[in-house]
Design a protein around this motif. Structure first.
Motif, PDB file in Angstrom:
ATOM      1  N   ILE A 280       0.838  -1.201   0.000  1.00  0.00           N
ATOM      2  CA  ILE A 280       0.000   0.000   0.000  1.00  0.00           C
ATOM      3  C   ILE A 280       0.874   1.253   0.000  1.00  0.00           C
ATOM      4  CG2 ILE A 280      -1.625   1.344   1.386  1.00  0.00           C
ATOM      5  CD1 ILE A 280      -2.998  -1.243   2.130  1.00  0.00           C
ATOM      6  N   ALA A 281       1.959   1.235   0.764  1.00  0.00           N
ATOM      7  CA  ALA A 281       2.859   2.399   0.813  1.00  0.00           C
ATOM      8  C   ALA A 281       3.494   2.655  -0.553  1.00  0.00           C
ATOM      9  CB  ALA A 281       3.935   2.170   1.870  1.00  0.00           C
ATOM     10  N   GLU A 282       3.864   1.591  -1.250  1.00  0.00           N
ATOM     11  CA  GLU A 282       4.460   1.764  -2.581  1.00  0.00           C
ATOM     12  C   GLU A 282       3.433   2.317  -3.566  1.00  0.00           C
ATOM     13  OE1 GLU A 282       6.864  -0.836  -5.992  1.00  0.00           O
ATOM     14  OE2 GLU A 282       6.298  -1.752  -4.076  1.00  0.00           O
ATOM     15  N   GLY A 283       2.186   1.827  -3.471  1.00  0.00           N
ATOM     16  CA  GLY A 283       1.125   2.382  -4.305  1.00  0.00           C
ATOM     17  C   GLY A 283       0.876   3.850  -4.009  1.00  0.00           C
ATOM     18  N   ASP A 284       0.916   4.223  -2.721  1.00  0.00           N
ATOM     19  CA  ASP A 284       0.758   5.625  -2.330  1.00  0.00           C
ATOM     20  C   ASP A 284       1.871   6.484  -2.917  1.00  0.00           C
ATOM     21  OD1 ASP A 284      -1.462   4.953  -0.828  1.00  0.00           O
ATOM     22  OD2 ASP A 284      -0.387   4.948   1.090  1.00  0.00           O
ATOM     23  N   ALA A 285       3.103   5.969  -2.887  1.00  0.00           N
ATOM     24  CA  ALA A 285       4.244   6.739  -3.394  1.00  0.00           C
ATOM     25  C   ALA A 285       4.081   7.013  -4.891  1.00  0.00           C
ATOM     26  CB  ALA A 285       5.541   5.979  -3.118  1.00  0.00           C
ATOM     27  N   LYS A 286       3.610   6.029  -5.640  1.00  0.00           N
ATOM     28  CA  LYS A 286       3.401   6.235  -7.077  1.00  0.00           C
ATOM     29  C   LYS A 286       2.266   7.234  -7.321  1.00  0.00           C
ATOM     30  CE  LYS A 286       5.100   1.641  -8.279  1.00  0.00           C
ATOM     31  NZ  LYS A 286       4.770   0.283  -8.761  1.00  0.00           N
ATOM     32  N   TYR A 287       1.234   7.148  -6.495  1.00  0.00           N
ATOM     33  CA  TYR A 287       0.109   8.083  -6.578  1.00  0.00           C
ATOM     34  C   TYR A 287       0.578   9.514  -6.350  1.00  0.00           C
ATOM     35  CZ  TYR A 287      -4.029  10.491  -4.649  1.00  0.00           C
ATOM     36  OH  TYR A 287      -5.032  11.388  -4.356  1.00  0.00           O
ATOM     37  N   LEU A 288       1.349   9.728  -5.267  1.00  0.00           N
ATOM     38  CA  LEU A 288       1.818  11.070  -4.947  1.00  0.00           C
ATOM     39  C   LEU A 288       2.818  11.580  -5.971  1.00  0.00           C
ATOM     40  CD1 LEU A 288       2.212  10.638  -1.078  1.00  0.00           C
ATOM     41  CD2 LEU A 288       0.456  11.980  -2.281  1.00  0.00           C
ATOM     42  N   ALA A 289       3.617  10.677  -6.532  1.00  0.00           N
ATOM     43  CA  ALA A 289       4.591  11.090  -7.551  1.00  0.00           C
ATOM     44  C   ALA A 289       3.885  11.638  -8.790  1.00  0.00           C
ATOM     45  CB  ALA A 289       5.485   9.912  -7.920  1.00  0.00           C
ATOM     46  N   LEU A 290       2.741  11.034  -9.151  1.00  0.00           N
ATOM     47  CA  LEU A 290       2.001  11.540 -10.298  1.00  0.00           C
ATOM     48  C   LEU A 290       1.393  12.910  -9.993  1.00  0.00           C
ATOM     49  CD1 LEU A 290       1.060  11.160 -13.154  1.00  0.00           C
ATOM     50  CD2 LEU A 290      -0.876   9.815 -12.329  1.00  0.00           C
ATOM     51  N   LEU A 291       0.919  13.101  -8.765  1.00  0.00           N
ATOM     52  CA  LEU A 291       0.412  14.421  -8.384  1.00  0.00           C
ATOM     53  C   LEU A 291       1.522  15.465  -8.465  1.00  0.00           C
ATOM     54  CD1 LEU A 291      -1.933  13.756  -5.305  1.00  0.00           C
ATOM     55  CD2 LEU A 291      -2.382  13.452  -7.751  1.00  0.00           C
ATOM     56  N   ASP A 292       2.720  15.111  -7.995  1.00  0.00           N
ATOM     57  CA  ASP A 292       3.852  16.043  -8.066  1.00  0.00           C
ATOM     58  C   ASP A 292       4.161  16.410  -9.519  1.00  0.00           C
ATOM     59  OD1 ASP A 292       4.119  15.969  -5.325  1.00  0.00           O
ATOM     60  OD2 ASP A 292       5.729  14.464  -5.339  1.00  0.00           O
ATOM     61  N   ALA A 293       4.179  15.400 -10.393  1.00  0.00           N
ATOM     62  CA  ALA A 293       4.485  15.651 -11.798  1.00  0.00           C
ATOM     63  C   ALA A 293       3.406  16.527 -12.437  1.00  0.00           C
ATOM     64  CB  ALA A 293       4.625  14.331 -12.546  1.00  0.00           C
ATOM     65  N   ALA A 294       2.157  16.286 -12.057  1.00  0.00           N
ATOM     66  CA  ALA A 294       1.057  17.086 -12.599  1.00  0.00           C
ATOM     67  C   ALA A 294       1.160  18.539 -12.139  1.00  0.00           C
ATOM     68  CB  ALA A 294      -0.280  16.483 -12.175  1.00  0.00           C
ATOM     69  N   ASP A 295       1.439  18.746 -10.862  1.00  0.00           N
ATOM     70  CA  ASP A 295       1.576  20.108 -10.343  1.00  0.00           C
ATOM     71  C   ASP A 295       2.727  20.842 -11.025  1.00  0.00           C
ATOM     72  OD1 ASP A 295      -0.550  19.799  -8.623  1.00  0.00           O
ATOM     73  OD2 ASP A 295       0.688  19.306  -6.880  1.00  0.00           O
ATOM     74  N   GLU A 296       3.827  20.157 -11.236  1.00  0.00           N
ATOM     75  CA  GLU A 296       4.968  20.772 -11.902  1.00  0.00           C
ATOM     76  C   GLU A 296       4.609  21.160 -13.334  1.00  0.00           C
ATOM     77  OE1 GLU A 296       9.656  19.785 -13.018  1.00  0.00           O
ATOM     78  OE2 GLU A 296       8.422  18.317 -11.926  1.00  0.00           O
ATOM     79  N   TYR A 297       3.867  20.296 -14.014  1.00  0.00           N
ATOM     80  CA  TYR A 297       3.452  20.581 -15.391  1.00  0.00           C
ATOM     81  C   TYR A 297       2.543  21.809 -15.443  1.00  0.00           C
ATOM     82  CZ  TYR A 297       1.543  19.840 -20.075  1.00  0.00           C
ATOM     83  OH  TYR A 297       1.173  19.994 -21.385  1.00  0.00           O
ATOM     84  N   VAL A 298       1.606  21.886 -14.490  1.00  0.00           N
ATOM     85  CA  VAL A 298       0.699  23.041 -14.436  1.00  0.00           C
ATOM     86  C   VAL A 298       1.486  24.323 -14.260  1.00  0.00           C
ATOM     87  CG1 VAL A 298      -1.092  24.163 -13.060  1.00  0.00           C
ATOM     88  CG2 VAL A 298      -1.308  21.741 -13.626  1.00  0.00           C
TER      89      VAL A 298
END
Length: 436
Positions: A280-298
């Motif tokens: 679950i922690a690894e899945g959370d890390a991938k989830y948050l990494a995509l949010l970070d990438a999205a915020d950076e793109y915005v």
């Protein structure tokens, strides 16, 4: 039985076969598409009743046709998807023959091409495209033997909660299928245990855009190889009930018992690996990494997309993570059914050519086999991450069709006249005719 000739035989009339037919037709290449059942049959008869596509209709489609019964941001049901491919095949005039099973494909001795044996006769073809996809043979790990009082089925045989006997259910597998089936069973009032392995957990949407859009603008669909160690990691994402982000904490709060990977069985007791929290922690890390990438793109592109700070609030770990269940006595827990959402493996027993490695996996590059004249289509990561999605298959098919057409042009080449004015004999691509 009859003997026929064509240049290309495409085996399978699912999304891969229909896409291949469109591109071959556009290139003017004579071909036949052979399907043992109906067009897109696996969508109809090998999926559960409430299944919907994992991508929104604007994304999960071919370029030449929109869904006419589903809004662009909605998720098409399995029958709608199957009807879509049938309509697409009709639109492009695909030469599909249903009810024809391919039993073997062998290279012809001393001549170009292949002999394709089918349930209705023999076809001689110069090229063969294996478009049967990856979902051929359900994988059920040999963990639990057949025991009285416990029904075991693969997710491909699951249809709805009423199909299973009364009692609790263990669902093994935390990808899209396992999560959606477990949630449906719990909503139907069943006691449910969900065995959670490694997974990728993207947001269904973020800042007003579906995750399919984010993977597109971030270039992630174009990744050519999976991350190291993640070749077989499933994606936990759902289009059910209008689409939502999979949240294992919410599933636990709803009453689903989360456990680690199912590891062994002994005398009525199942044991689970001590990996639930890590998975679950690894899945959370991938989830948050995509949010970070999205915020950076915005930020880099100055997009006016609403912020969504609550998307980062994960909440506390459920009791099942803090104090994991390591074993389960099936009888004592009232478990009467196990649903194995553990994926599939291809089955190319009919393709009897030198195109596979020692494990039986196709040897190819972007669908172009190491066996000249043989092509593969519809496999995950065939060319990139997007190959698993409907639109990705369409683009993979275009590359394969272009390659095939180029090879075809070489065989059609005739050299210029020599000094004496004669022409060399061109390559003979015409199959011999039977004397009978």
């Amino acid at each position: 039985m009859s003997v026929r000739d064509t240049e290309v035989v495409v085996v399978g009339a699912g999304q891969a076969g229909v896409a291949m037919s469109e591109h071959l037709g556009n290139l003017g290449v004579p071909h036949l598409v052979l399907e043992r059942h109906r067009i897109a049959e696996r969508w109809r008869s090998e999926r559960w009743d409430s299944l919907v596509a994992n991508g929104p209709a604007w994304h999960d489609r071919f370029p030449g046709l929109h869904f006419d019964t589903v809004g662009p941001d909605e998720f098409a049901g399995k029958e709608q998807v199957a009807d879509y491919f049938a309509a697409y095949a009709e639109k492009i005039g695909a030469p599909i023959e249903c009810g024809v099973e391919v039993t073997s494909v062998r290279r012809r001795e001393g001549r170009a091409g292949f002999t394709v044996e089918t349930s209705t006769g023999t076809i001689r073809a110069t090229y063969v495209v294996a478009a049967t996809g990856p979902f051929q043979r359900p994988v059920v790990p040999p963990i639990v033997p057949e025991v009285d009082g416990v029904t075991q089925i693969h997710s491909s045989a699951y249809r709805n909660p009423g199909q299973l006997p009364d009692g609790a259910v263990l669902v093994v597998g935390a990808g899209s299928s396992g999560v959606q089936i477990a949630d449906e069973l719990r909503r139907a009032g069943r006691e449910v245990y969900l065995s959670v392995g490694p997974h990728d957990r993207p947001p269904r949407s973020y800042r007003g855009r579906d995750f399919c859009w984010w993977l597109g603008v971030l270039g992630m669909w174009d990744a050519e190889t999976p991350p190291q160690g993640a070749e077989h990691v499933t994606i936990a994402v759902s289009g059910a009930r209008g689409g939502h982000t999979v949240d294992f904490r919410a599933l636990a709060e709803s009453g689903i018992h989360l456990v680690g990977m199912t590891s062994s069985y002994d005398d009525g007791v199942l044991s689970f690996a001590d990996d639930l929290g890590a998975n679950i922690a690894e899945g959370d890390a991938k989830y948050l990494a995509l949010l970070d990438a999205a915020d950076e793109y915005v930020g880099k592109n100055g997009l006016d997309l609403p912020t969504e700070p609550d998307a980062r609030l994960l909440g506390p770990d459920p009791d099942s993570v803090r104090d994991p269940l390591r074993s389960l006595d099936l009888a004592s827990a009232g478990v009467t059914s196990i649903v194995w959402a553990t994926g599939f493996r291809p089955d190319y027993g009919w393709l009897q050519v030198d195109a596979f490695d020692e494990t039986g996996r196709p040897r190819h590059r972007r669908g172009v086999s190491t066996e000249p004249g043989v092509y593969f289509l519809g496999l995950p990561w065939l060319s990139r991450r997007g190959s698993s999605f409907i639109w990705g298959v369409w683009h993979d098919a275009k590359f394969v069709a272009d390659h095939l057409s180029t090879q075809r042009s070489y065989l059609q080449y005739e050299a210029p006249a020599d000094a004496a004015g004669s022409h060399p004999t061109p390559i003979d691509r015409t199959p011999e005719k039977d004397s009978a």
